[in-house]
Motif scaffolding. Structure first.
Motif, PDB file in Angstrom:
ATOM      1  N   TYR A   1       0.826  -1.206   0.000  1.00  0.00           N
ATOM      2  CA  TYR A   1       0.000   0.000   0.000  1.00  0.00           C
ATOM      3  C   TYR A   1       0.861   1.256   0.000  1.00  0.00           C
ATOM      4  CZ  TYR A   1      -3.830  -3.064   1.515  1.00  0.00           C
ATOM      5  OH  TYR A   1      -4.776  -4.047   1.609  1.00  0.00           O
ATOM      6  N   PRO A   2       0.817   2.065  -1.060  1.00  0.00           N
ATOM      7  CA  PRO A   2       1.476   3.371  -1.031  1.00  0.00           C
ATOM      8  C   PRO A   2       0.785   4.275   0.006  1.00  0.00           C
ATOM      9  CG  PRO A   2       1.074   2.685  -3.285  1.00  0.00           C
ATOM     10  CD  PRO A   2       0.315   1.739  -2.393  1.00  0.00           C
ATOM     11  N   GLU A   3       1.408   5.391   0.308  1.00  0.00           N
ATOM     12  CA  GLU A   3       0.890   6.342   1.302  1.00  0.00           C
ATOM     13  C   GLU A   3      -0.545   6.758   0.963  1.00  0.00           C
ATOM     14  OE1 GLU A   3       1.296   8.622   4.773  1.00  0.00           O
ATOM     15  OE2 GLU A   3       2.915   7.463   3.896  1.00  0.00           O
ATOM     16  N   PRO A   4      -1.471   6.591   1.907  1.00  0.00           N
ATOM     17  CA  PRO A   4      -2.854   7.020   1.670  1.00  0.00           C
ATOM     18  C   PRO A   4      -3.028   8.516   1.936  1.00  0.00           C
ATOM     19  CG  PRO A   4      -2.680   6.025   3.829  1.00  0.00           C
ATOM     20  CD  PRO A   4      -1.322   5.894   3.184  1.00  0.00           C
ATOM     21  N   VAL A   5      -4.146   9.052   1.515  1.00  0.00           N
ATOM     22  CA  VAL A   5      -4.466  10.451   1.763  1.00  0.00           C
ATOM     23  C   VAL A   5      -4.594  10.708   3.265  1.00  0.00           C
ATOM     24  CG1 VAL A   5      -6.208  12.256   1.416  1.00  0.00           C
ATOM     25  CG2 VAL A   5      -5.576  10.751  -0.484  1.00  0.00           C
ATOM     26  N   ASP A   6      -5.245   9.790   3.988  1.00  0.00           N
ATOM     27  CA  ASP A   6      -5.475   9.941   5.427  1.00  0.00           C
ATOM     28  C   ASP A   6      -4.943   8.699   6.158  1.00  0.00           C
ATOM     29  OD1 ASP A   6      -6.448  10.181   8.025  1.00  0.00           O
ATOM     30  OD2 ASP A   6      -8.457  10.790   7.401  1.00  0.00           O
ATOM     31  N   PRO A   7      -3.686   8.734   6.600  1.00  0.00           N
ATOM     32  CA  PRO A   7      -3.089   7.565   7.251  1.00  0.00           C
ATOM     33  C   PRO A   7      -3.850   7.082   8.496  1.00  0.00           C
ATOM     34  CG  PRO A   7      -1.380   9.108   6.649  1.00  0.00           C
ATOM     35  CD  PRO A   7      -2.693   9.799   6.416  1.00  0.00           C
ATOM     36  N   ASP A   8      -4.385   8.003   9.282  1.00  0.00           N
ATOM     37  CA  ASP A   8      -5.122   7.589  10.480  1.00  0.00           C
ATOM     38  C   ASP A   8      -6.388   6.816  10.116  1.00  0.00           C
ATOM     39  OD1 ASP A   8      -3.242   8.682  12.227  1.00  0.00           O
ATOM     40  OD2 ASP A   8      -4.273  10.622  12.273  1.00  0.00           O
ATOM     41  N   HIS A   9      -7.109   7.308   9.110  1.00  0.00           N
ATOM     42  CA  HIS A   9      -8.304   6.585   8.646  1.00  0.00           C
ATOM     43  C   HIS A   9      -7.913   5.211   8.125  1.00  0.00           C
ATOM     44  CE1 HIS A   9     -12.048   5.538   6.669  1.00  0.00           C
ATOM     45  NE2 HIS A   9     -11.350   5.335   5.561  1.00  0.00           N
ATOM     46  N   PHE A  10      -6.851   5.143   7.349  1.00  0.00           N
ATOM     47  CA  PHE A  10      -6.380   3.866   6.799  1.00  0.00           C
ATOM     48  C   PHE A  10      -6.162   2.868   7.937  1.00  0.00           C
ATOM     49  CE2 PHE A  10      -4.077   1.546   3.379  1.00  0.00           C
ATOM     50  CZ  PHE A  10      -3.529   0.531   4.148  1.00  0.00           C
TER      51      PHE A  10
ATOM     52  N   ALA B   1      13.609   6.621   1.763  1.00  0.00           N
ATOM     53  CA  ALA B   1      12.235   6.487   2.244  1.00  0.00           C
ATOM     54  C   ALA B   1      11.591   5.230   1.667  1.00  0.00           C
ATOM     55  CB  ALA B   1      11.430   7.716   1.838  1.00  0.00           C
ATOM     56  N   ALA B   2      10.782   4.581   2.472  1.00  0.00           N
ATOM     57  CA  ALA B   2      10.060   3.393   2.009  1.00  0.00           C
ATOM     58  C   ALA B   2       8.994   3.803   1.000  1.00  0.00           C
ATOM     59  CB  ALA B   2       9.417   2.681   3.192  1.00  0.00           C
ATOM     60  N   PRO B   3       8.863   3.069  -0.091  1.00  0.00           N
ATOM     61  CA  PRO B   3       7.853   3.422  -1.089  1.00  0.00           C
ATOM     62  C   PRO B   3       6.437   2.990  -0.694  1.00  0.00           C
ATOM     63  CG  PRO B   3       9.077   1.505  -1.809  1.00  0.00           C
ATOM     64  CD  PRO B   3       9.724   1.976  -0.527  1.00  0.00           C
ATOM     65  N   TYR B   4       6.318   2.270   0.425  1.00  0.00           N
ATOM     66  CA  TYR B   4       5.010   1.772   0.849  1.00  0.00           C
ATOM     67  C   TYR B   4       4.713   2.143   2.294  1.00  0.00           C
ATOM     68  CZ  TYR B   4       5.457  -0.714  -3.466  1.00  0.00           C
ATOM     69  OH  TYR B   4       5.628  -0.997  -4.789  1.00  0.00           O
ATOM     70  N   PHE B   5       3.448   2.411   2.543  1.00  0.00           N
ATOM     71  CA  PHE B   5       2.950   2.775   3.863  1.00  0.00           C
ATOM     72  C   PHE B   5       2.650   1.533   4.705  1.00  0.00           C
ATOM     73  CE2 PHE B   5      -0.933   3.417   6.409  1.00  0.00           C
ATOM     74  CZ  PHE B   5      -0.486   4.386   7.292  1.00  0.00           C
ATOM     75  N   ALA B   6       2.110   0.510   4.048  1.00  0.00           N
ATOM     76  CA  ALA B   6       1.724  -0.711   4.752  1.00  0.00           C
ATOM     77  C   ALA B   6       1.941  -1.911   3.843  1.00  0.00           C
ATOM     78  CB  ALA B   6       0.262  -0.643   5.185  1.00  0.00           C
TER      79      ALA B   6
ATOM     80  N   ARG C   1     -15.938  -9.655  -1.385  1.00  0.00           N
ATOM     81  CA  ARG C   1     -16.239  -8.582  -0.424  1.00  0.00           C
ATOM     82  C   ARG C   1     -14.955  -7.893   0.038  1.00  0.00           C
ATOM     83  NH1 ARG C   1     -20.453 -11.729   1.361  1.00  0.00           N
ATOM     84  NH2 ARG C   1     -19.230 -12.807   2.933  1.00  0.00           N
ATOM     85  N   ALA C   2     -13.947  -8.694   0.353  1.00  0.00           N
ATOM     86  CA  ALA C   2     -12.669  -8.119   0.809  1.00  0.00           C
ATOM     87  C   ALA C   2     -12.041  -7.268  -0.288  1.00  0.00           C
ATOM     88  CB  ALA C   2     -11.718  -9.231   1.254  1.00  0.00           C
ATOM     89  N   ALA C   3     -12.051  -7.747  -1.523  1.00  0.00           N
ATOM     90  CA  ALA C   3     -11.468  -6.989  -2.638  1.00  0.00           C
ATOM     91  C   ALA C   3     -12.227  -5.686  -2.877  1.00  0.00           C
ATOM     92  CB  ALA C   3     -11.454  -7.841  -3.899  1.00  0.00           C
ATOM     93  N   ALA C   4     -13.548  -5.729  -2.813  1.00  0.00           N
ATOM     94  CA  ALA C   4     -14.355  -4.531  -3.039  1.00  0.00           C
ATOM     95  C   ALA C   4     -14.156  -3.501  -1.931  1.00  0.00           C
ATOM     96  CB  ALA C   4     -15.830  -4.910  -3.146  1.00  0.00           C
ATOM     97  N   ASP C   5     -13.791  -3.954  -0.757  1.00  0.00           N
ATOM     98  CA  ASP C   5     -13.623  -3.066   0.396  1.00  0.00           C
ATOM     99  C   ASP C   5     -12.353  -2.218   0.312  1.00  0.00           C
ATOM    100  OD1 ASP C   5     -14.544  -2.191   3.044  1.00  0.00           O
ATOM    101  OD2 ASP C   5     -12.746  -3.222   3.775  1.00  0.00           O
ATOM    102  N   VAL C   6     -11.390  -2.609  -0.481  1.00  0.00           N
ATOM    103  CA  VAL C   6     -10.095  -1.908  -0.542  1.00  0.00           C
ATOM    104  C   VAL C   6     -10.266  -0.428  -0.865  1.00  0.00           C
ATOM    105  CG1 VAL C   6      -7.885  -1.793  -1.768  1.00  0.00           C
ATOM    106  CG2 VAL C   6      -8.808  -4.004  -1.054  1.00  0.00           C
ATOM    107  N   ALA C   7     -11.208  -0.095  -1.709  1.00  0.00           N
ATOM    108  CA  ALA C   7     -11.429   1.311  -2.091  1.00  0.00           C
ATOM    109  C   ALA C   7     -11.854   2.177  -0.913  1.00  0.00           C
ATOM    110  CB  ALA C   7     -12.486   1.388  -3.188  1.00  0.00           C
ATOM    111  N   ASN C   8     -12.314   1.579   0.172  1.00  0.00           N
ATOM    112  CA  ASN C   8     -12.774   2.342   1.335  1.00  0.00           C
ATOM    113  C   ASN C   8     -11.649   2.890   2.200  1.00  0.00           C
ATOM    114  OD1 ASN C   8     -15.569   2.053   0.847  1.00  0.00           O
ATOM    115  ND2 ASN C   8     -15.451  -0.044   1.591  1.00  0.00           N
ATOM    116  N   TYR C   9     -10.419   2.450   1.968  1.00  0.00           N
ATOM    117  CA  TYR C   9      -9.310   2.933   2.804  1.00  0.00           C
ATOM    118  C   TYR C   9      -8.011   3.162   2.032  1.00  0.00           C
ATOM    119  CZ  TYR C   9      -7.695  -1.866   2.603  1.00  0.00           C
ATOM    120  OH  TYR C   9      -7.266  -3.081   2.151  1.00  0.00           O
ATOM    121  N   ALA C  10      -7.789   2.475   0.919  1.00  0.00           N
ATOM    122  CA  ALA C  10      -6.510   2.531   0.195  1.00  0.00           C
ATOM    123  C   ALA C  10      -6.520   3.643  -0.848  1.00  0.00           C
ATOM    124  CB  ALA C  10      -6.211   1.185  -0.444  1.00  0.00           C
ATOM    125  N   THR C  11      -6.589   4.885  -0.386  1.00  0.00           N
ATOM    126  CA  THR C  11      -6.677   6.028  -1.293  1.00  0.00           C
ATOM    127  C   THR C  11      -5.366   6.306  -2.030  1.00  0.00           C
ATOM    128  OG1 THR C  11      -6.201   7.465   0.586  1.00  0.00           O
ATOM    129  CG2 THR C  11      -8.534   7.141   0.011  1.00  0.00           C
TER     130      THR C  11
END
Length: 103
Positions: free
Chosen positions: A8-17, A50-55, A78-88
């Motif tokens: 996972y690259p850096e998301p827009v909102d790390p705390d939400h992620f 710097a690491a290219p990934y957040f998680a 379901r798990a695959a569809a859910d990725v869009a909810n946090y991996a911005t």
């Protein structure tokens, strides 16, 4: 053994992620049939710079067919569809057979 690796690259909102990932996404992942083990980390470091990934996430399955069946299942979808909810920041998904490098 076959591994699913998600970077996972850096998301827009790390705390939400972090919160969403632990409280909502991982419970969905744990329902996937054929899952033998899984691990994740938000503490990704690079050897240089710097690491290219957040998680990072790893999931183990008996073989490639078990992974494919799990991904095709209702739980996997379901798990695959859910990725869009946090991996911005996007997502990189890889899978590969594991080989023993100690023998």
């Amino acid at each position: 053994m076959h591994r699913l690796l998600v970077l996972y690259p850096e998301p827009v909102d790390p705390d939400h992620f972090r919160d969403y990932y632990v409280t909502k996404h991982l419970p969905l992942v744990r329902e996937m049939p054929g899952l033998l083990a899984c691990r994740y980390s938000f503490d990704v470091a690079a050897a240089n710079g710097a690491a290219p990934y957040f998680a990072i996430f790893e999931a183990d399955f008996a073989d490639a067919d078990a992974l494919a069946a799990s991904q095709a299942s209702p739980e996997g979808k379901r798990a695959a569809a859910d990725v869009a909810n946090y991996a911005t920041g996007g997502v990189v998904v890889l899978d590969y057979p594991l080989r023993d490098g100690t023998s």
